[in-house]
Design a protein around this motif. Structure first.
Motif, mmCIF file in Angstrom:
data_model
loop_
_atom_site.group_PDB
_atom_site.id
_atom_site.type_symbol
_atom_site.label_atom_id
_atom_site.label_comp_id
_atom_site.label_asym_id
_atom_site.label_seq_id
_atom_site.Cartn_x
_atom_site.Cartn_y
_atom_site.Cartn_z
ATOM 1 N N GLY A 1 7.399 0.734 -4.780
ATOM 2 C CA GLY A 1 7.893 -0.519 -4.240
ATOM 3 C C GLY A 1 6.811 -1.365 -3.623
ATOM 4 N N GLU A 2 5.593 -0.843 -3.584
ATOM 5 C CA GLU A 2 4.453 -1.578 -3.054
ATOM 6 C C GLU A 2 3.661 -2.172 -4.211
ATOM 7 N N ASP A 3 3.188 -3.384 -4.069
ATOM 8 C CA ASP A 3 2.396 -4.019 -5.117
ATOM 9 C C ASP A 3 1.187 -3.156 -5.450
ATOM 10 N N SER A 4 1.039 -2.847 -6.741
ATOM 11 C CA SER A 4 -0.065 -1.992 -7.164
ATOM 12 C C SER A 4 -0.325 -2.171 -8.650
ATOM 13 N N VAL A 5 -1.415 -1.578 -9.108
ATOM 14 C CA VAL A 5 -1.816 -1.642 -10.515
ATOM 15 C C VAL A 5 -2.189 -0.238 -10.963
ATOM 16 N N ALA A 6 -1.896 0.089 -12.203
ATOM 17 C CA ALA A 6 -2.329 1.354 -12.799
ATOM 18 C C ALA A 6 -2.991 1.055 -14.132
ATOM 19 N N ILE A 7 -4.103 1.697 -14.368
ATOM 20 C CA ILE A 7 -4.828 1.553 -15.639
ATOM 21 C C ILE A 7 -4.781 2.887 -16.366
ATOM 22 N N VAL A 8 -4.294 2.842 -17.600
ATOM 23 C CA VAL A 8 -4.211 4.036 -18.436
ATOM 24 C C VAL A 8 -5.259 3.899 -19.536
ATOM 25 N N GLU A 9 -6.259 4.746 -19.486
ATOM 26 C CA GLU A 9 -7.337 4.675 -20.476
ATOM 27 C C GLU A 9 -7.093 5.681 -21.597
ATOM 28 N N THR A 10 -7.208 5.225 -22.825
ATOM 29 C CA THR A 10 -7.057 6.106 -23.977
ATOM 30 C C THR A 10 -8.397 6.750 -24.305
#
Length: 750
Positions: free
Chosen positions: A84-93
């Motif tokens: 519920g908190e503003d955030s970013v996730a990066i998924v690297e292949t």
């Protein structure tokens, strides 16, 4: 059964980083993006689910092996970030777009169910232009949204300059950044140099512009999904819906689809206290997308086949021409149907049009043989009550008055429709219900195979023929002229999912072929007699009921058969109407006006024909699959597949839905009857106000399955036909999926 779908939470923005090749800087770009996003968000997560190369060099955690395990692990990990908190996730292949995952499938196919927005790292090296474009095309064909392409600027090859212009023409943002410094011998110096590089790169204008664009695109995607139902109310005229009952709450927004599932917008709150509600939820496509879905949504093989045909042909006209996909498809159908009568394939765009052609073929053949004048003679169709053959004017006239046609001003209903006995399971017993309940005995059978054992039902056959011959004789005495018998073999679909007694339908064909206005001296055993026999296999054909042709259940060969729906595996509209030589010859003369002057601009379009060829090729192999053998083994008489069967068509009657489940459902208090055959399940619910298409008895079951229960990670999207709730799997639906559905359905029928 666990099912994950598209990843989309309101405040967690997830970006997937793909590379056009190995060794081009995916991890460096991922690091730069992480740092850039940290300028706006306190929490930025990084995840690399799969690595390539030796295990001892892997920079991630232990890897599960199957695609489903990896998808579930990635989804669960990302969900844990969504607090519920503003955030970013990066998924690297790992590696390139088409580098293999642990299962052997490409990574593009592995991650496709998650449908994450993509940041593609282009190749700055020699040959990198082609590599980058190929990677983008591979992702694009699979339904990914590539939001940006980025690569290192490099003066020697200058790939970045060309790619910026190339992708700009395709509305994809592309940019470049300076390459990292050369690796230095001293580790400390190297670390300081990279630190300085990252600090400089994260604040570059292009990097900042991308992070802002990505965040805006995330918010816009959610806004678009949420607003689509309301916008549809304003702009769309939906089929098969009374719009006075329509509202934004009655329309499901589908963001994408993959395998057996839609990705649908839901307002259901996730009961977890640590996660925000997901915007999308997987919904099993229980209607097989109006009965068309055969090999799973987003099937990469079919998508690539369509793309190849589009690139090779686009569309080419079919008048006085031929192309390989259409020729091959026609030849495949003629061989696979196992019907020696059939010799010519006519192409149309959809099932209704294909049946329109079938009606023209049958009536013209009869009129030509019997010398009827269509301007003066009233030529009728012989068929069954509750039949449905399409929505065009001609096909509507080939069905009795019903909710579908009786209010159409041009409808005349030019036919005679016979009532028929139906097969169903009630209270754990297979029964055949007579035409009139008070004037016949309900017959019980120990198994579904026994219902189809036509050779042992001689008493029933004699009674049916006596009844049919009597009725047709009366019609003949009245001078009724029949241009064709039209049947939906085994199941009458849109008329209410009615399971016709196969023996009755066989006897009706025999009686129709004996209904001869002017017995022909033609001794050709493959020529039609009495009246042409047309089978509408739009719904029931092409493995829907477990066999290539539904006609095989009746052990009769029609003179004309129409196929669509599963023909292209749910990818493109296409229909074939296949006719016998004697039907074809009715249109031969030296006068062009005697020809079958029917056609469509997209007749035999090469893309559809190519996809149909691939679809039939794949479905033919499924007969030997472990899942299909398992399905067959669940049915009485099929515990061990017959090794003496003449063909796979003789292996008995079976369904994807287990016989034990069907019996259990039949004992539910509000269930009137149920049946299952092939991929089809139909449950008739009791309705004190009367059954039929206008009934609302099945609405609550439909709505309950779509809403799901708290904590469920998928729901069921379905359609109803009045008091009948039905479901069907694709030909590729697994036993595990069907078993999970059976549990959901059984529990939902209170």
């Amino acid at each position: 059964m666990r099912q994950v779908g598209s990843v989309l939470w309101p405040k967690l923005r997830v970006l997937q980083v793909y590379g056009a090749n190995t060794g081009i800087g995916k991890t460096i770009f991922s690091s730069i993006l992480c740092r850039a996003f940290r300028r706006r968000f306190k929490k930025v997560h990084y995840l690399k689910p799969v690595s390539t190369g030796p295990q001892e060099e892997a920079d991630d955690r232990a890897q599960p092996c199957s695609d489903r395990d990896i998808q579930a692990a990635v989804y669960d990990e990302l969900r844990s970030y969504s607090t519920g908190e503003d955030s970013v996730a990066i998924v690297e292949t790992a590696g390139g777009v088409l580098s293999p995952a642990p299962s052997g499938n490409s990574q593009a196919d592995l991650y496709r169910p998650l449908r994450l927005p993509v940041f593609l790292v282009g190749d700055h090296q020699l040959g990198g232009i082609g590599t980058t474009i190929s990677a983008w095309e591979s992702l694009h064909i699979r339904g990914y949204d590539v939001q940006s392409v980025a690569l290192f600027s490099e003066g020697r090859y200058d790939n970045h300059s060309y790619l910026k212009e190339y992708f700009a023409d395709r509305h994809v943002h592309a940019f470049s950044i300076p390459p990292p410094p050369e690796r230095r011998p001293d580790a400390s110096d190297d670390a300081r140099a990279m630190q300085q590089y990252y600090e400089a790169s994260e604040s570059l204008q292009d990097v900042t512009a991308f992070t802002n664009t990505f965040i805006d695109a995330h918010d816009k995607r959610i806004s678009n999904i949420q607003s689509m139902p309301a916008e549809a109310v304003e702009a769309i005229w939906h089929p098969f819906m009374q719009h006075s009952e329509r509202s934004a709450n009655t329309i499901t927004a589908i963001d994408s689809a993959y395998g057996d599932y839609f990705q649908t917008h839901t307002t259901q709150q996730n009961p977890s206290t640590t996660s925000e509600p997901a915007v999308l939820k997987p919904a099993f496509d229980a209607s097989a997308s109006w009965w068309t879905q055969g090999l799973g949504h987003g099937n990469p093989d079919l998508a690539l086949t369509a793309a190849h045909a589009a690139g090779r042909y686009g569309h080419v006209m079919f008048a006085s021409a031929v192309h390989e996909p259409a020729l091959r498809l026609a030849q495949t159908l003629l061989i696979s149907m196992g019907n020696a009568r059939l010799s010519k394939v006519f192409y149309t765009d959809n099932g209704s049009a294909g049946m329109e052609v079938a009606v023209k073929m049958g009536i013209r053949a009869a009129a030509t043989r019997y010398g009827w004048d269509a301007q003066k003679d009233d030529i009728k169709i012989l068929g069954l009550k509750n039949s449905y053959h399409g929505d065009t004017i001609g096909t509507m006239d080939a069905s009795e008055p019903s909710i579908y046609n009786k209010k159409e001003p041009w409808y005349t209903g030019r036919g005679h429709w016979m009532d028929f006995p139906t097969v169903k399971m009630s209270k754990g017993e297979w029964i055949i219900e007579p035409v009139i309940a008070d004037e016949g005995e309900v017959k019980t059978f120990e198994s579904l195979d026994a219902v189809f054992d036509i050779s042992s039902r001689q008493t029933d056959a004699k009674a049916y023929r006596t009844h049919l011959d009597h009725d047709l004789a009366e019609l003949h005495q009245k001078g009724v002229k029949f241009g064709a018998l039209i049947l939906e073999p085994i199941i009458l679909g849109a008329g209410g999912m009615l399971f016709a007694d196969p023996l009755y339908q066989r006897c009706l064909v025999e009686a129709a072929r004996a209904y001869d206005h002017n017995p022909s001296s033609n001794n050709d055993p493959l020529a039609w007699t009495g009246m042409p026999v047309v089978f509408d296999e739009i719904f029931t054909g092409l493995y829907r009921l477990g066999r290539f042709s539904a006609a095989s259940f009746l052990d009769v060969q029609p003179d004309i058969v129409a196929n669509a729906k599963l023909l292209t595996g749910g990818v493109l509209p296409l229909c074939t109407t296949t006719a016998s030589q004697s039907i074809f010859e009715a249109f031969l003369s030296n006068d062009k006006t005697d020809a079958l002057l029917h056609g469509h601009s997209y007749t035999a379009h090469p893309i559809g024909c190519s996809v149909a060829n691939k679809s039939l090729e794949v479905m033919a192999k499924l007969q030997d699959s472990a899942d299909w053998k398992g399905f067959k083994g669940q049915w009485q008489g099929n515990e061990q597949l017959s090794t003496s069967a003449k063909s796979k068509q003789d292996e008995g009657v079976w369904s994807m839905w287990s016989e034990a489940f069907v019996k259990a459902v039949s004992h539910r208090s509000q269930v009137d009857s149920v049946f299952a055959i092939g991929s089809v399940l139909a449950i008739s619910l009791k309705d004190a106000d009367g059954q039929g298409y206008a009934s609302k008895a099945a609405w609550s079951l439909r709505d309950k399955l779509l809403a799901g229960s708290p904590g469920e990670d998928w729901v069921v999207h379905s359609r109803v036909l009045g008091n009948v709730w039905y479901a069907m799997g694709a030909m590729t639906t697994s036993r595990e999926t069907i078993q999970a559905l059976e549990e959901r359905i059984y529990n939902a029928i209170e």
